[in-house]
Design an enzyme around this catalytic site. Structure first.
Site, PDB file in Angstrom:
ATOM      1  N   PRO A   1      -1.687  -0.596  -7.286  1.00 46.21           N
ATOM      2  CA  PRO A   1      -2.824  -1.522  -6.812  1.00 46.21           C
ATOM      3  C   PRO A   1      -1.882  -2.303  -6.214  1.00 46.21           C
ATOM      4  CG  PRO A   1      -1.821  -1.334  -9.466  1.00 46.21           C
ATOM      5  CD  PRO A   1      -0.943  -0.167  -8.319  1.00 46.21           C
ATOM      6  N   ASN A   2      -3.485  -3.544  -5.503  1.00 47.40           N
ATOM      7  CA  ASN A   2      -2.631  -4.303  -5.130  1.00 47.40           C
ATOM      8  C   ASN A   2      -2.045  -4.636  -2.997  1.00 47.40           C
ATOM      9  OD1 ASN A   2      -3.981  -6.228  -7.387  1.00 47.40           O
ATOM     10  ND2 ASN A   2      -2.024  -6.357  -7.988  1.00 47.40           N
TER      11      ASN A   2
ATOM     12  N   ARG B   1      -1.763  -9.815   1.152  1.00 52.57           N
ATOM     13  CA  ARG B   1      -1.702 -10.681   0.060  1.00 52.57           C
ATOM     14  C   ARG B   1       0.083 -11.510   0.553  1.00 52.57           C
ATOM     15  NH1 ARG B   1       1.375  -6.013  -3.494  1.00 52.57           N
ATOM     16  NH2 ARG B   1       1.867  -6.919  -5.178  1.00 52.57           N
TER      17      ARG B   1
ATOM     18  N   TYR C   1       5.326  -9.816   1.175  1.00 51.39           N
ATOM     19  CA  TYR C   1       5.243  -7.890   1.978  1.00 51.39           C
ATOM     20  C   TYR C   1       5.029  -8.267   3.112  1.00 51.39           C
ATOM     21  CZ  TYR C   1       4.810  -7.816  -3.105  1.00 51.39           C
ATOM     22  OH  TYR C   1       5.061  -7.809  -4.755  1.00 51.39           O
TER      23      TYR C   1
ATOM     24  N   ASN D   1       4.404   4.357  -3.430  1.00 49.56           N
ATOM     25  CA  ASN D   1       4.563   3.118  -3.564  1.00 49.56           C
ATOM     26  C   ASN D   1       3.766   2.619  -4.945  1.00 49.56           C
ATOM     27  OD1 ASN D   1       4.983   0.219  -4.740  1.00 49.56           O
ATOM     28  ND2 ASN D   1       4.546  -0.188  -2.228  1.00 49.56           N
TER      29      ASN D   1
ATOM     30  N   ALA E   1       3.024  -2.721  -8.733  1.00 48.86           N
ATOM     31  CA  ALA E   1       3.256  -2.953 -10.912  1.00 48.86           C
ATOM     32  C   ALA E   1       3.572  -2.322 -11.853  1.00 48.86           C
ATOM     33  CB  ALA E   1       2.691  -4.300 -11.298  1.00 48.86           C
TER      34      ALA E   1
ATOM     35  N   HIS F   1       6.893  -0.603 -13.064  1.00 49.68           N
ATOM     36  CA  HIS F   1       7.634  -1.586 -13.862  1.00 49.68           C
ATOM     37  C   HIS F   1       7.211  -1.355 -15.344  1.00 49.68           C
ATOM     38  CE1 HIS F   1       9.081  -3.538 -10.753  1.00 49.68           C
ATOM     39  NE2 HIS F   1       7.410  -3.913 -10.140  1.00 49.68           N
TER      40      HIS F   1
ATOM     41  N   ASP G   1       5.399   9.952 -16.328  1.00 47.12           N
ATOM     42  CA  ASP G   1       6.031  11.644 -17.168  1.00 47.12           C
ATOM     43  C   ASP G   1       4.976  12.204 -16.340  1.00 47.12           C
ATOM     44  OD1 ASP G   1       6.690  10.610 -19.526  1.00 47.12           O
ATOM     45  OD2 ASP G   1       5.212  10.999 -20.463  1.00 47.12           O
TER      46      ASP G   1
ATOM     47  N   GLU H   1      10.232   7.202  -4.246  1.00 47.28           N
ATOM     48  CA  GLU H   1       9.927   5.545  -4.310  1.00 47.28           C
ATOM     49  C   GLU H   1      10.341   4.596  -3.138  1.00 47.28           C
ATOM     50  OE1 GLU H   1      12.087   4.333  -8.053  1.00 47.28           O
ATOM     51  OE2 GLU H   1      10.718   2.379  -7.890  1.00 47.28           O
TER      52      GLU H   1
ATOM     53  N   HIS I   1       9.368   0.500  -2.429  1.00 45.33           N
ATOM     54  CA  HIS I   1       9.212  -0.881  -2.243  1.00 45.33           C
ATOM     55  C   HIS I   1       9.270  -1.734  -0.818  1.00 45.33           C
ATOM     56  CE1 HIS I   1       8.051  -0.222  -6.461  1.00 45.33           C
ATOM     57  NE2 HIS I   1       9.492   0.096  -6.381  1.00 45.33           N
ATOM     58  N   ILE I   2       8.192  -2.179  -1.124  1.00 43.97           N
ATOM     59  CA  ILE I   2       8.559  -2.966   0.023  1.00 43.97           C
ATOM     60  C   ILE I   2       8.807  -3.944   0.176  1.00 43.97           C
ATOM     61  CG2 ILE I   2       7.157  -4.274   1.813  1.00 43.97           C
ATOM     62  CD1 ILE I   2       4.404  -2.824   1.105  1.00 43.97           C
ATOM     63  N   SER I   3       9.453  -4.627  -0.865  1.00 48.98           N
ATOM     64  CA  SER I   3      10.487  -6.039  -1.133  1.00 48.98           C
ATOM     65  C   SER I   3      11.272  -5.640  -1.334  1.00 48.98           C
ATOM     66  CB  SER I   3       9.093  -6.747  -2.237  1.00 48.98           C
ATOM     67  OG  SER I   3       9.126  -6.351  -3.509  1.00 48.98           O
TER      68      SER I   3
ATOM     69  N   ARG J   1      14.323 -10.745  -6.811  1.00 50.95           N
ATOM     70  CA  ARG J   1      13.189 -10.608  -7.000  1.00 50.95           C
ATOM     71  C   ARG J   1      13.048 -11.274  -8.647  1.00 50.95           C
ATOM     72  NH1 ARG J   1       7.702  -8.666  -4.567  1.00 50.95           N
ATOM     73  NH2 ARG J   1       6.829 -10.481  -5.503  1.00 50.95           N
TER      74      ARG J   1
ATOM     75  N   ARG K   1      10.631  -7.266 -12.209  1.00 49.71           N
ATOM     76  CA  ARG K   1      10.565  -5.847 -11.137  1.00 49.71           C
ATOM     77  C   ARG K   1      12.527  -5.482 -10.542  1.00 49.71           C
ATOM     78  NH1 ARG K   1       5.816  -7.892  -8.485  1.00 49.71           N
ATOM     79  NH2 ARG K   1       5.858 -10.205  -8.909  1.00 49.71           N
TER      80      ARG K   1
HETATM   81  C1  DQA Z   1       6.037  -3.251  -4.265  1.00 50.05           C
HETATM   82  C2  DQA Z   1       7.306  -3.812  -5.982  1.00 50.05           C
HETATM   83  C3  DQA Z   1       5.885  -4.423  -7.331  1.00 50.05           C
HETATM   84  O1  DQA Z   1       6.997  -5.524  -8.067  1.00 50.05           O
HETATM   85  C4  DQA Z   1       4.818  -5.234  -6.529  1.00 50.05           C
HETATM   86  O2  DQA Z   1       4.715  -5.138  -8.212  1.00 50.05           O
HETATM   87  C5  DQA Z   1       4.178  -4.407  -6.224  1.00 50.05           C
HETATM   88  C6  DQA Z   1       5.042  -4.298  -4.919  1.00 50.05           C
HETATM   89  C7  DQA Z   1       6.553  -4.191  -3.213  1.00 50.05           C
HETATM   90  O3  DQA Z   1       5.940  -3.179  -2.552  1.00 50.05           O
HETATM   91  O4  DQA Z   1       7.816  -4.378  -2.948  1.00 50.05           O
HETATM   92  O5  DQA Z   1       2.575  -4.054  -5.742  1.00 50.05           O
HETATM   93  O6  DQA Z   1       6.261  -2.540  -5.553  1.00 50.05           O
END
Ligand code: DQA
Length: 139
Positions: A10-11, A18, A23, A73, A76, A79, A86, A97, A99-101, A106, A110
């Site tokens: 998502p997002n 964003r 990011y 990725n 959210a 978390h 599963d 896995e 994560h960009i950040s 943070r 997270r």
């Molecule tokens: C994220 C980190 C997550 O906490 C956040 O909800 C995201 C992006 C990252 O790529 O840093 O949507 O997965």
């Protein structure tokens, strides 16, 4: 030819617009193009997908069960989604896995990934380069 799935939650469709301070300004289309170049150089293929819906990600993890690897990725969902955790546990294909950040410097919510225990590894904090690092970890 080996196929790798790159799944975004998502997002992440809003990447580039964003919270650019967190990011970056690169879009998901640019990430996809960059990975396509790595794929061409290495004679592999990539299935690149994004969804804001948990069930889509779960279906795609199942679909990727015979792939050479999954890079995910989960946004959210990372978390708190035991359902995605599963789904990963239900397939034998290895999952990295991304994560960009740097989620660890943070907000406290997270700092927990319910996904990590069922992955090969986690790449965090290297911006969108993390996707390429994850792909190269399989090559
Ligand atoms: C994220 C980190 C997550 O906490 C956040 O909800 C995201 C992006 C990252 O790529 O840093 O949507 O997965």
């Amino acid at each position: 030819m080996k196929t790798f799935y790159v799944l975004n939650g998502p997002n992440l469709n809003r990447l580039g617009k964003r919270e650019p301070g967190i990011y970056g300004s690169e879009t998901l289309e640019t990430v996809e193009r960059r990975l396509a170049e790595v794929a061409d150089e290495n004679q592999i293929s990539i299935v690149f997908r994004q969804s804001n819906h948990e069930g889509d990600l779960i279906d795609w993890i199942h679909e990727a069960e015979d792939a050479a690897g999954i890079i995910i990725n989960p946004g959210a969902f990372t978390h708190y989604s035991y359902a995605i955790r599963d789904a990963i546990a239900s397939v034998t294909v290895q999952v990295v896995e991304v994560h960009i950040s740097n989620v660890h410097n943070r907000e406290p919510f997270r700092h927990t990934s319910v996904i990590s225990p069922v992955t090969k590894g986690q790449i965090v904090g290297f911006g969108t380069n993390g996707y390429e690092l994850a792909l190269r970890s399989f090559l």
